[in-house]
Scaffold this motif. Structure first.
Motif, PDB file in Angstrom:
ATOM      1  N   ASN A   3       0.832  -1.206   0.000  1.00 24.00           N
ATOM      2  CA  ASN A   3       0.000   0.000   0.000  1.00 24.00           C
ATOM      3  C   ASN A   3       0.867   1.257   0.000  1.00 24.00           C
ATOM      4  O   ASN A   3       1.773   1.389   0.828  1.00 24.00           O
ATOM      5  N   VAL A   4       0.561   2.176  -0.911  1.00 23.02           N
ATOM      6  CA  VAL A   4       1.393   3.352  -1.144  1.00 23.02           C
ATOM      7  C   VAL A   4       0.574   4.627  -0.949  1.00 23.02           C
ATOM      8  O   VAL A   4      -0.590   4.697  -1.355  1.00 23.02           O
ATOM      9  N   VAL A   5       1.201   5.635  -0.332  1.00 19.65           N
ATOM     10  CA  VAL A   5       0.645   6.986  -0.286  1.00 19.65           C
ATOM     11  C   VAL A   5       1.577   7.892  -1.083  1.00 19.65           C
ATOM     12  O   VAL A   5       2.803   7.829  -0.924  1.00 19.65           O
ATOM     13  N   ILE A   6       0.996   8.725  -1.949  1.00 16.73           N
ATOM     14  CA  ILE A   6       1.768   9.642  -2.789  1.00 16.73           C
ATOM     15  C   ILE A   6       1.561  11.074  -2.314  1.00 16.73           C
ATOM     16  O   ILE A   6       0.427  11.499  -2.098  1.00 16.73           O
ATOM     17  N   ALA A   7       2.651  11.822  -2.159  1.00 23.27           N
ATOM     18  CA  ALA A   7       2.569  13.238  -1.777  1.00 23.27           C
ATOM     19  C   ALA A   7       3.322  14.077  -2.802  1.00 23.27           C
ATOM     20  O   ALA A   7       4.552  14.017  -2.891  1.00 23.27           O
ATOM     21  N   ASP A   8       2.558  14.827  -3.592  1.00 22.87           N
ATOM     22  CA  ASP A   8       3.132  15.717  -4.603  1.00 22.87           C
ATOM     23  C   ASP A   8       2.103  16.809  -4.872  1.00 22.87           C
ATOM     24  O   ASP A   8       0.907  16.529  -4.946  1.00 22.87           O
ATOM     25  N   ASP A   9       2.557  18.045  -5.010  1.00 24.78           N
ATOM     26  CA  ASP A   9       1.602  19.140  -5.177  1.00 24.78           C
ATOM     27  C   ASP A   9       1.072  19.265  -6.600  1.00 24.78           C
ATOM     28  O   ASP A   9       0.196  20.092  -6.859  1.00 24.78           O
ATOM     29  N   HIS A  10       1.567  18.463  -7.527  1.00 22.72           N
ATOM     30  CA  HIS A  10       1.098  18.523  -8.908  1.00 22.72           C
ATOM     31  C   HIS A  10       0.179  17.335  -9.212  1.00 22.72           C
ATOM     32  O   HIS A  10       0.635  16.188  -9.226  1.00 22.72           O
ATOM     33  N   PRO A  11      -1.103  17.582  -9.477  1.00 27.35           N
ATOM     34  CA  PRO A  11      -2.043  16.484  -9.767  1.00 27.35           C
ATOM     35  C   PRO A  11      -1.602  15.601 -10.928  1.00 27.35           C
ATOM     36  O   PRO A  11      -1.783  14.376 -10.879  1.00 27.35           O
ATOM     37  N   LEU A  12      -1.002  16.201 -11.961  1.00 28.36           N
ATOM     38  CA  LEU A  12      -0.580  15.409 -13.114  1.00 28.36           C
ATOM     39  C   LEU A  12       0.537  14.442 -12.743  1.00 28.36           C
ATOM     40  O   LEU A  12       0.604  13.323 -13.270  1.00 28.36           O
ATOM     41  N   VAL A  13       1.430  14.869 -11.833  1.00 21.66           N
ATOM     42  CA  VAL A  13       2.495  13.975 -11.381  1.00 21.66           C
ATOM     43  C   VAL A  13       1.895  12.808 -10.600  1.00 21.66           C
ATOM     44  O   VAL A  13       2.269  11.652 -10.803  1.00 21.66           O
ATOM     45  N   ARG A  14       0.937  13.109  -9.722  1.00 20.05           N
ATOM     46  CA  ARG A  14       0.296  12.039  -8.951  1.00 20.05           C
ATOM     47  C   ARG A  14      -0.410  11.048  -9.879  1.00 20.05           C
ATOM     48  O   ARG A  14      -0.316   9.831  -9.679  1.00 20.05           O
ATOM     49  N   GLU A  15      -1.077  11.581 -10.897  1.00 21.64           N
ATOM     50  CA  GLU A  15      -1.752  10.699 -11.856  1.00 21.64           C
ATOM     51  C   GLU A  15      -0.740   9.838 -12.603  1.00 21.64           C
ATOM     52  O   GLU A  15      -0.977   8.654 -12.866  1.00 21.64           O
ATOM     53  N   GLY A  16       0.395  10.448 -12.960  1.00 19.41           N
ATOM     54  CA  GLY A  16       1.438   9.699 -13.650  1.00 19.41           C
ATOM     55  C   GLY A  16       1.997   8.568 -12.801  1.00 19.41           C
ATOM     56  O   GLY A  16       2.235   7.460 -13.293  1.00 19.41           O
ATOM     57  N   LEU A  17       2.202   8.847 -11.515  1.00 22.61           N
ATOM     58  CA  LEU A  17       2.708   7.824 -10.606  1.00 22.61           C
ATOM     59  C   LEU A  17       1.702   6.679 -10.475  1.00 22.61           C
ATOM     60  O   LEU A  17       2.072   5.500 -10.499  1.00 22.61           O
ATOM     61  N   LYS A  18       0.431   7.028 -10.333  1.00 19.05           N
ATOM     62  CA  LYS A  18      -0.600   5.994 -10.217  1.00 19.05           C
ATOM     63  C   LYS A  18      -0.681   5.153 -11.490  1.00 19.05           C
ATOM     64  O   LYS A  18      -0.867   3.941 -11.431  1.00 19.05           O
ATOM     65  N   LYS A  19      -0.513   5.806 -12.633  1.00 19.48           N
ATOM     66  CA  LYS A  19      -0.574   5.086 -13.905  1.00 19.48           C
ATOM     67  C   LYS A  19       0.568   4.076 -14.011  1.00 19.48           C
ATOM     68  O   LYS A  19       0.371   2.938 -14.472  1.00 19.48           O
ATOM     69  N   VAL A  20       1.767   4.483 -13.584  1.00 23.59           N
ATOM     70  CA  VAL A  20       2.904   3.555 -13.599  1.00 23.59           C
ATOM     71  C   VAL A  20       2.595   2.328 -12.744  1.00 23.59           C
ATOM     72  O   VAL A  20       2.826   1.186 -13.151  1.00 23.59           O
ATOM     73  N   VAL A  21       2.045   2.563 -11.546  1.00 27.88           N
ATOM     74  CA  VAL A  21       1.712   1.465 -10.640  1.00 27.88           C
ATOM     75  C   VAL A  21       0.620   0.579 -11.241  1.00 27.88           C
ATOM     76  O   VAL A  21       0.734  -0.659 -11.276  1.00 27.88           O
ATOM     77  N   ASP A  22      -0.454   1.189 -11.744  1.00 30.00           N
ATOM     78  CA  ASP A  22      -1.599   0.423 -12.252  1.00 30.00           C
ATOM     79  C   ASP A  22      -1.252  -0.391 -13.494  1.00 30.00           C
ATOM     80  O   ASP A  22      -1.754  -1.503 -13.672  1.00 30.00           O
TER      81      ASP A  22
END
Length: 212
Positions: A3-22
């Motif tokens: 289980n991962v929590v992501i902390a970044d102030d840029h929504p696009l970066v967070r979406e990119g990180l989630k996409k890599v994981v998914d």
């Protein structure tokens, strides 16, 4: 499941990180997101992740300050630092502050999943070849320590911002501190590094590849 929590102030970066994981795993799941330090610390009171992926350039508190808060309140929780900066700028400071790894944003797609598994499953730090070389240099008894390594994390951060041409009011706004506080840090930086002006700070930062 990791289980991962992501902390970044840029929504696009967070979406990119989630996409890599998914798209690349079935055993890693993002269970929470935060855009600043306050949101992250509140989230960690509610969630129990196996790892936090933390941007070093958070608004208000820097990622290194947030990392220290996490280590104080959740000492067993590993943190993987993400940064747009090359390893030679913040990696060693991050590891000294308690991070379990440091990853540049340009390497996310190739290395993030491997880094998460190494940290969570193998219980080891994720260290890139560039960081390993820096660590080797640290134990060289003949190496002279550069002056910027004597700075605190906040002083170092502000020195890099001054060196890249940012004005006092810009730094104050970006870090959510007063202009007087920025002036105080700048005075400390000049004293510690024996520099007399912003121009000299910029020259030093360029000479030591601390800014682009």
């Amino acid at each position: 499941m990791i289980n991962v929590v992501i902390a970044d102030d840029h929504p696009l970066v967070r979406e990119g990180l989630k996409k890599v994981v998914d798209q690349t795993t079935i055993d890693i799941k993002v269970i929470g997101e935060a855009s600043d330090a306050g949101e992250l610390l509140e989230l960690l009171r509610e969630k129990d992740p196996d790892i936090v992926i933390l941007d070093i350039a958070m608004p208000g508190k820097s990622g290194l300050d947030v990392l220290k808060d996490i280590k104080e309140y959740h000492p067993g929780l590993p943190v993987l630092i993400l940064s747009m900066h090359p390893e030679d700028r913040f990696a060693i400071r991050s590891l000294k502050a308690g991070a379990s790894g440091y990853l540049t944003k340009s390497s996310i797609s190739e290395q993030m999943v491997s880094a998460i598994r190494k940290i969570v499953v193998e219980k080891k730090r994720f260290i890139s070849p560039a960081v390993a070389e820096q660590l080797a240099d640290r134990v060289d008894v003949n190496s002279n320590k550069p002056l910027h390594e004597e700075l605190s994390d906040r002083e170092y951060q502000i020195m890099c911002m001054i060196g890249s041409g940012k004005k006092v009011n810009e730094i104050a706004e970006e870090l959510s501190i007063s202009k007087q506080t920025v002036h105080t840090y700048r005075s400390r930086i000049k004293d510690k590094m024996k520099l007399k002006s912003n121009v000299e700070i910029t020259r030093y930062a360029l000479k030591h590849s601390l800014i682009d």
